[in-house]
Design an enzyme around this catalytic site. Structure first.
Site, PDB file in Angstrom:
ATOM      1  N   LYS A 112       0.834  -1.212   0.000  1.00 39.80           N
ATOM      2  CA  LYS A 112       0.000   0.000   0.000  1.00 39.80           C
ATOM      3  C   LYS A 112       0.866   1.259   0.000  1.00 39.80           C
ATOM      4  O   LYS A 112       0.511   2.250  -0.643  1.00 39.80           O
ATOM      5  CB  LYS A 112      -0.931   0.030   1.225  1.00 39.80           C
ATOM      6  CG  LYS A 112      -1.990  -1.023   1.194  1.00 39.80           C
ATOM      7  CD  LYS A 112      -3.101  -0.658   0.238  1.00 39.80           C
ATOM      8  CE  LYS A 112      -4.126  -1.773   0.190  1.00 39.80           C
ATOM      9  NZ  LYS A 112      -5.117  -1.620  -0.853  1.00 39.80           N
ATOM     10  N   LYS A 195      -5.268 -14.959 -11.858  1.00 44.63           N
ATOM     11  CA  LYS A 195      -6.375 -14.991 -10.907  1.00 44.63           C
ATOM     12  C   LYS A 195      -7.391 -13.892 -11.211  1.00 44.63           C
ATOM     13  O   LYS A 195      -7.001 -12.733 -11.371  1.00 44.63           O
ATOM     14  CB  LYS A 195      -5.769 -14.789  -9.517  1.00 44.63           C
ATOM     15  CG  LYS A 195      -6.677 -15.156  -8.394  1.00 44.63           C
ATOM     16  CD  LYS A 195      -6.004 -14.999  -7.048  1.00 44.63           C
ATOM     17  CE  LYS A 195      -7.079 -14.725  -6.028  1.00 44.63           C
ATOM     18  NZ  LYS A 195      -6.641 -14.282  -4.765  1.00 44.63           N
ATOM     19  N   LYS A 198     -10.918  -8.011  -9.105  1.00 45.51           N
ATOM     20  CA  LYS A 198     -11.511  -6.725  -9.508  1.00 45.51           C
ATOM     21  C   LYS A 198     -10.452  -5.643  -9.585  1.00 45.51           C
ATOM     22  O   LYS A 198     -10.703  -4.567 -10.112  1.00 45.51           O
ATOM     23  CB  LYS A 198     -12.691  -6.336  -8.631  1.00 45.51           C
ATOM     24  CG  LYS A 198     -12.446  -6.328  -7.169  1.00 45.51           C
ATOM     25  CD  LYS A 198     -13.781  -6.176  -6.428  1.00 45.51           C
ATOM     26  CE  LYS A 198     -13.727  -6.853  -5.078  1.00 45.51           C
ATOM     27  NZ  LYS A 198     -14.975  -7.363  -4.601  1.00 45.51           N
TER      28      LYS A 198
HETATM   29  P1  AMP Z   1     -11.259  -9.835  -2.550  1.00 47.49           P
HETATM   30  O1  AMP Z   1     -12.465  -8.975  -2.419  1.00 47.49           O
HETATM   31  O2  AMP Z   1     -10.596  -9.780  -3.894  1.00 47.49           O
HETATM   32  O3  AMP Z   1     -10.306  -9.621  -1.403  1.00 47.49           O
HETATM   33  O4  AMP Z   1     -11.744 -11.346  -2.414  1.00 47.49           O
HETATM   34  C1  AMP Z   1     -12.418 -11.835  -1.297  1.00 47.49           C
HETATM   35  C2  AMP Z   1     -12.241 -13.339  -1.202  1.00 47.49           C
HETATM   36  O5  AMP Z   1     -12.759 -13.973  -2.395  1.00 47.49           O
HETATM   37  C3  AMP Z   1     -10.783 -13.807  -1.153  1.00 47.49           C
HETATM   38  O6  AMP Z   1     -10.270 -13.831   0.149  1.00 47.49           O
HETATM   39  C4  AMP Z   1     -10.843 -15.206  -1.750  1.00 47.49           C
HETATM   40  O7  AMP Z   1     -11.264 -16.139  -0.787  1.00 47.49           O
HETATM   41  C5  AMP Z   1     -11.939 -15.083  -2.788  1.00 47.49           C
HETATM   42  N1  AMP Z   1     -11.380 -14.829  -4.141  1.00 47.49           N
HETATM   43  C6  AMP Z   1     -11.198 -13.632  -4.752  1.00 47.49           C
HETATM   44  N2  AMP Z   1     -10.718 -13.796  -6.014  1.00 47.49           N
HETATM   45  C7  AMP Z   1     -10.586 -15.130  -6.205  1.00 47.49           C
HETATM   46  C8  AMP Z   1     -10.162 -15.950  -7.297  1.00 47.49           C
HETATM   47  N3  AMP Z   1      -9.809 -15.437  -8.476  1.00 47.49           N
HETATM   48  N4  AMP Z   1     -10.143 -17.288  -7.138  1.00 47.49           N
HETATM   49  C9  AMP Z   1     -10.534 -17.838  -5.955  1.00 47.49           C
HETATM   50  N5  AMP Z   1     -10.956 -17.136  -4.901  1.00 47.49           N
HETATM   51  C10 AMP Z   1     -10.997 -15.801  -5.004  1.00 47.49           C
END
Ligand code: AMP
Length: 333
Positions: A112, A195, A198
């Site tokens: 960050k 992966k 967003k």
């Molecule tokens: P985020 O909002 O990107 O921090 O994602 C929240 C949670 O969603 C993460 O802690 C993962 O458990 C799951 N997640 C997000 N992106 C992926 C992905 N591409 N593949 C698998 N799990 C994901």
């Protein structure tokens, strides 16, 4: 007695396929077997200074999506972090024995500092302390975490143990990383990276609430190559990604057919993408419809938030009053 699980998600907009298969699908199963606290981490999100209107609509969106996708307020405690201010009280206490040096060594903090050098606020530095408070306030034994969060969980254990040692008590259990699936699912993105995320370009992720047209367009534009030149050759990453996405929503018969075509150098990517888009829509349509139905039902969202807040507050209040007693804040009256 059921073990306690805590997990939070930042309200940064719509949920994508990675969130669903990587987290929510296992939460839906977990809520039957554990005492689960799932929360929307709106206090954490203040580190990036969202405007109030956007913050509220993001929280509403994520809450509606959680409900629509199958988190059941009768089975788990689904709540908004800021509805349970006890967590910020515990955060204050935990901050007293979290040290600058260890907080500065956090990998996410270092990232960050690089990505937002103009906004290195104290909340960012103490982010792992708030995360520890989120977990410790419910005295959780298990925390579903991705690889990137392992360091934060290690810090939570340290802060909890430090508190126990400092006051010579055995109060906070050591929470362990927890994966409900044998294998962690990793959902790939559409732009050829590893992966779905967003934080990548808008074209990378399939958002569950987006329209059929939007998602179909994204799939049709997904990155491919000029096709295999040798029989049975290994697939480059972007092609493997498309096959991995098919595994989530398509039947084995369809996948086998395209595997065969690939291995015989007869594959037509346009057709594969069409088949993927059709089955993706079959999977997404009922979820999308449910999300839109719930988003229009403000009363239901409010009720779920209230029930969750009451349950989370009951658990948090118990911890806070015990912690106050341990610390030595005792009443005169
Ligand atoms: P985020 O909002 O990107 O921090 O994602 C929240 C949670 O969603 C993460 O802690 C993962 O458990 C799951 N997640 C997000 N992106 C992926 C992905 N591409 N593949 C698998 N799990 C994901």
């Amino acid at each position: 007695m059921k073990e306690t699980v805590v997990s939070g998600i930042r309200p940064t907009g719509k949920l994508h396929l990675g969130n669903y298969f990587g987290a929510i699908a296992s939460f839906i199963r977990m809520q039957n077997d554990y005492n689960c606290f799932f929360f929307i981490a709106d206090i954490h999100s203040l580190t990036t200074h969202p405007v109030p209107k956007d913050l509220h609509s993001s929280v509403k969106q994520v809450l509606a999506e959680y409900i629509a996708l199958g988190l059941d307020p009768n089975k788990c405690t689904l709540f908004v972090q800021s509805d349970v201010p006890q967590v910020t009280e515990l955060y204050t206490y935990m901050n007293m024995n979290a040290y600058k040096g260890e907080l500065e060594r956090s990998v996410t903090f270092k990232e960050k500092v690089k990505s937002q050098p103009d906004n290195v606020n104290a909340g960012l530095l103490t982010y792992p302390v708030l995360m520890a408070a989120d977990i410790l306030i419910h005295r959780a034994q298990k925390v579903p975490v991705g690889k990137d969060q392992k360091q934060h969980l290690e810090m939570t254990r340290q802060f909890g143990n430090r508190f126990n040692r400092m006051y010579n008590v055995d109060y906070f259990p050591e929470p362990e990383a927890f994966s409900y699936n044998e294998e962690l699912v990793k959902v790939p993105g559409l732009t050829g990276g590893g992966k779905m995320s967003k934080s990548n370009s808008e074209a990378d992720a399939i958002f569950i609430a987006d329209s059929q047209e939007t998602n179909q367009k994204k799939i049709m534009r997904a990155k491919t190559d000029s096709g295999p030149i040798e029989k049975n050759q290994n697939k480059p990453q972007e092609i493997q990604n498309l096959f991995d996405l098919m595994k989530l929503v398509c039947s084995k018969k369809i996948i086998d057919q395209y595997e065969n075509d690939y291995n015989n150098c007869e594959i037509k990517y346009g057709e594969l993408k069409k088949a993927l888009a059709i089955d993706m829509e079959i999977f997404l349509k009922p979820h999308r419809e449910k999300i839109s139905e719930i988003l229009q039902n403000y009363k239901l969202i409010a009720e779920v938030a209230e029930i969750g807040a009451e349950k989370a507050k009951a658990s948090a209040n118990k911890t806070i009053s015990e912690v106050r007693e341990i610390i030595g804040f005792r009443k005169f009256y």
